[in-house]
Design an enzyme around this catalytic site. Structure first.
Site, mmCIF file in Angstrom:
data_model
loop_
_atom_site.group_PDB
_atom_site.id
_atom_site.type_symbol
_atom_site.label_atom_id
_atom_site.label_comp_id
_atom_site.label_asym_id
_atom_site.label_seq_id
_atom_site.Cartn_x
_atom_site.Cartn_y
_atom_site.Cartn_z
ATOM 1 N N GLN A 110 38.214 36.121 55.244
ATOM 2 C CA GLN A 110 38.994 36.256 54.011
ATOM 3 C C GLN A 110 40.457 36.551 54.306
ATOM 4 O O GLN A 110 41.343 36.053 53.618
ATOM 5 C CB GLN A 110 38.409 37.366 53.116
ATOM 6 N N HIS A 157 43.141 33.827 54.474
ATOM 7 C CA HIS A 157 43.539 33.084 53.282
ATOM 8 C C HIS A 157 44.972 33.358 52.856
ATOM 9 O O HIS A 157 45.673 32.481 52.362
ATOM 10 C CB HIS A 157 42.638 33.463 52.090
ATOM 11 N N GLU A 159 35.335 40.718 44.860
ATOM 12 C CA GLU A 159 35.052 39.302 44.634
ATOM 13 C C GLU A 159 33.817 38.875 45.444
ATOM 14 O O GLU A 159 32.862 38.352 44.902
ATOM 15 C CB GLU A 159 36.294 38.495 45.051
ATOM 16 N N HIS A 160 33.879 39.105 46.753
ATOM 17 C CA HIS A 160 32.737 38.824 47.631
ATOM 18 C C HIS A 160 32.184 40.137 48.172
ATOM 19 O O HIS A 160 32.950 40.962 48.667
ATOM 20 C CB HIS A 160 33.155 38.007 48.852
ATOM 21 N N ASP A 218 31.133 29.738 50.348
ATOM 22 C CA ASP A 218 32.370 29.031 50.011
ATOM 23 C C ASP A 218 32.164 27.532 49.934
ATOM 24 O O ASP A 218 32.813 26.844 49.147
ATOM 25 C CB ASP A 218 33.428 29.267 51.102
ATOM 26 N N GLU A 272 32.463 46.216 0.285
ATOM 27 C CA GLU A 272 33.669 45.898 1.062
ATOM 28 C C GLU A 272 34.779 45.325 0.179
ATOM 29 O O GLU A 272 35.790 44.828 0.684
ATOM 30 C CB GLU A 272 33.312 44.940 2.199
ATOM 31 N N HIS A 309 32.570 36.983 -2.464
ATOM 32 C CA HIS A 309 31.407 36.888 -1.575
ATOM 33 C C HIS A 309 30.125 37.168 -2.367
ATOM 34 O O HIS A 309 29.128 36.447 -2.241
ATOM 35 C CB HIS A 309 31.520 37.892 -0.421
#
Lengths: 422, 422
Positions: free
Chosen positions: A251, A254, A319-320, A353, A407, A412
């Site tokens: 990693q 990267h 993430e991983h 990956d 309400e 309605h």
């Protein structure tokens, strides 16, 4: 590599690039220009930013054929096999429309419908990864999205990398444009003479692409905006330091802002892994990048036991996550936050990956607390289904009217009561 | 009400309030202040914007008890019944963790985990709807979210409406704060001394709330930002004009920018409905609001046949769709874009707003093209599971390493190869 004993607060630097005011203004300007000038703006920006002089942005069948020629045959086979694995895993996620009918004869349910269209952004240069093409396109394909559009900035020769075109063809993309940056995002969101707009835009990109996605969000859907890559390895003394170190470095290479973390109750593993990281770093082609990531954004945390280690992992929401411990599978149920969980020694992160099947587009920067890997649901939407029976209606109309009046919504109440009269 | 024959482009005004620069700056300032000053900022803004002098924002058990005292018992029963229906419908959406193991012994899957926490915004004043409390809280509850926090601006007497508190208690909310506006959103996103931050914020609000949600998006998750309400009725000559008109008005009374549309191949129904709308409008308490919505954002479209009518509906991608035609159910499969689909005469839209079970938080402003009603998935996240077997590893390691090298990621390749050595 820094080794710390976990006491209270974890000190781990995280990097989120949210862009400068200037970058934001530039992106807004680009979007406005694309909306007003269409294709002409796209071609002008491509000349300006990519140094490519194009008359037609659309990739032709000839270019695809040339890409196959230029690309190693055995690698095309590997890409095909990976695509098969990814499709299979994503097919398991497909959900069907469901309904149920209660004793009153009322039918309720959810209708599942794929999006009409999706746009995939593929970065240019060294980040033009064929694997990203597969990971973004195939979930949409499996969902049943009919129109999938890919955009990617061309090199100054006006071409896209062969690997990207081959992967796109294998994934079944039939509409590819050579345009990148914020201008490509604007075109996907609002359309031009050549490019019809899409409903959702996914895929990674630089800060301009990220800012553009944020700007158009709401008019179209987008995926999460990705930060630098992260890995956390949770390991005990049964793990091999050389393997742990290699995974941390996978990693780290990267991005200088990537984060690689080992969490372990074993000080021995901590020390041996730190030594291995140093040793392996020296022979990496991307040593400089990886070293910055290791020095600035990485750490080894030594905990008092496995329970504390799991709690650190949940705090990091990585993430991983790799689990290389005795009884790794039994630890999984205690993991609350992680994009992807790699279990056991043979689940090295690059397997995921590229090849195993699950998606490599994952929540970064702690967002695994609330978001998920890219998946088939991201390319479908639900519509509620309500078919109320007359019996249920007569039983409940007064309650609904009373609720509406509570309400203050008289119309309605009257809409319901209008049915009672006939 | 305007009747138009559909020819080419639909002319329907839509209103999206994306806020002014000034509003955006005000919201950013409020968020900064809450982040730096915490509770003190919340109390000061509550004094300034709501005219309420509070020392403690948290709603006490005594206030809940008082709310029950002040609230009609039979309405509490209706709210309980509605809550039961909503919970039941959302339970059907719950998805379990799944895995599968292939012939090589590799296990893959998705782990489903509820979010740790969620924050629900409930507007104040006349828009303090108990039904919104149920619709936002119950999906989170069903998902298994442990901590659900509600925020709502108090009146100048420092209180929340009894109906809101009763609904919150019925829905099982145990943590309620009397704070609203952008300051409440900031508190939910970043926390203060009193309010712990949450992972996701949902619920409607005014433009300041909407802008604040947009600002904090990424640090926490948010739901879609809602526009004015919309209804499209798809009907043929079998529908009752008085019922169609009443349903159109039920949405129109929400907001002067609400949109009510009838799409029909029947000119007779079009004309009779237009006359009914005019007639019913006159006796509505919210006539002024509804009339503006009908005049400015509404229309009746007459199509040449049902097929064209369906295509108009898909173009509009409405929040609410009612189908009141012969064989209404058979039309559903041709609807590609709608938040909720109400089928048949007894499925008047307010039935869904309050009681049937499906959620009333729905995608507005054409976003049904790509988004869904609020649902249980919104309060869960997925983690990919990858447990690669040694057999699969030995079979595929070289392919993965080759793929990594193709992308220039040598450390990825070496991470895989590290396992081959032992």
């Amino acid at each position: 590599m820094r080794i710390e004993t976990v006491t209270q607060e974890l000190s781990l630097k995280r990097s989120v690039d949210s862009g400068t005011e200037q970058q934001r203004a530039a992106v807004q300007q680009i979007i406005r220009t694309v909306r007003s000038d269409g294709d002409a703006a796209l071609l002008a920006y491509t000349r300006q930013f990519d140094g490519a002089e194009l008359s037609d942005m659309r990739v032709t069948p000839e270019e695809i054929a040339e890409a196959y020629q230029a690309f190693p045959k055995e690698m095309a086979e590997v890409i095909k096999e990976a695509a098969g694995n990814i499709s299979l895993f994503h097919q398991k996620q497909l959900r069907q429309t469901w309904t149920y009918t209660d004793q009153n004869g009322t039918m309720l349910g959810q209708k599942m419908t794929p999006l009409d269209s999706a746009g995939v952004y593929v970065p240019g240069g060294t980040a033009a990864y064929p694997s990203s093409v597969l990971m973004n396109v195939l979930p949409a394909k499996v969902a049943g999205v009919k129109r999938i559009v890919m955009v990617s900035p061309p090199g100054s020769d006006g071409r896209l990398p062969a690997g990207v075109l081959v992967a796109a063809d294998i994934a079944g993309v039939e509409e590819i444009y050579k345009v990148g940056g914020a201008q490509a995002v604007a075109a996907l969101a609002y359309g031009t003479e050549t490019i019809e707009p899409v409903d959702k835009i996914t895929g990674p990109g630089n800060i301009y692409v990220a800012l553009a996605k944020r700007e158009v969000f709401g008019d179209v859907d987008i995926d999460m905006i990705a930060g630098p890559s992260e890995i956390v390895v949770l390991a005990d003394e049964t793990a091999y330091p050389a393997e742990v170190a290699a995974d941390l470095l996978s990693q780290a290479e990267h991005d200088p802002r990537a984060s690689s973390v080992l969490v372990t109750p074993s000080r021995k593993l901590a020390e041996e892994t730190a030594a291995e990281v140093e040793k392996q770093l020296k022979s990496l082609p991307r040593e400089e990048i990886a070293r910055k990531a290791i020095e600035d954004y990485s750490a080894i945390y030594v905990t008092k036991d496995m329970q504390e280690a799991v709690s650190v992992v949940n705090q990091l929401a990585p993430e991983h996550l790799e689990i290389m411990t005795e009884g790794a599978l039994s630890i999984v149920e205690n993991i609350r936050h992680a994009g992807a969980i790699f279990i056991g020694r043979f689940s090295s992160e690059p397997i995921g990956d590229y090849f195993a099947g699950p998606n490599h587009v994952l929540p970064t920067n702690g967002t695994a607390r609330f978001s998920s890997p890219l998946n088939v649901d991201d390319f479908m939407k639900k519509s509620s289904l309500i078919m109320y029976s007359e019996t249920a209606f007569r039983e409940n109309a007064d309650k609904v009217a009373a609720f509406a009046r509570l309400e203050g919504l008289e119309a309605h109440a009257r809409a319901v009561e209008a049915r009672k009269e006939q």
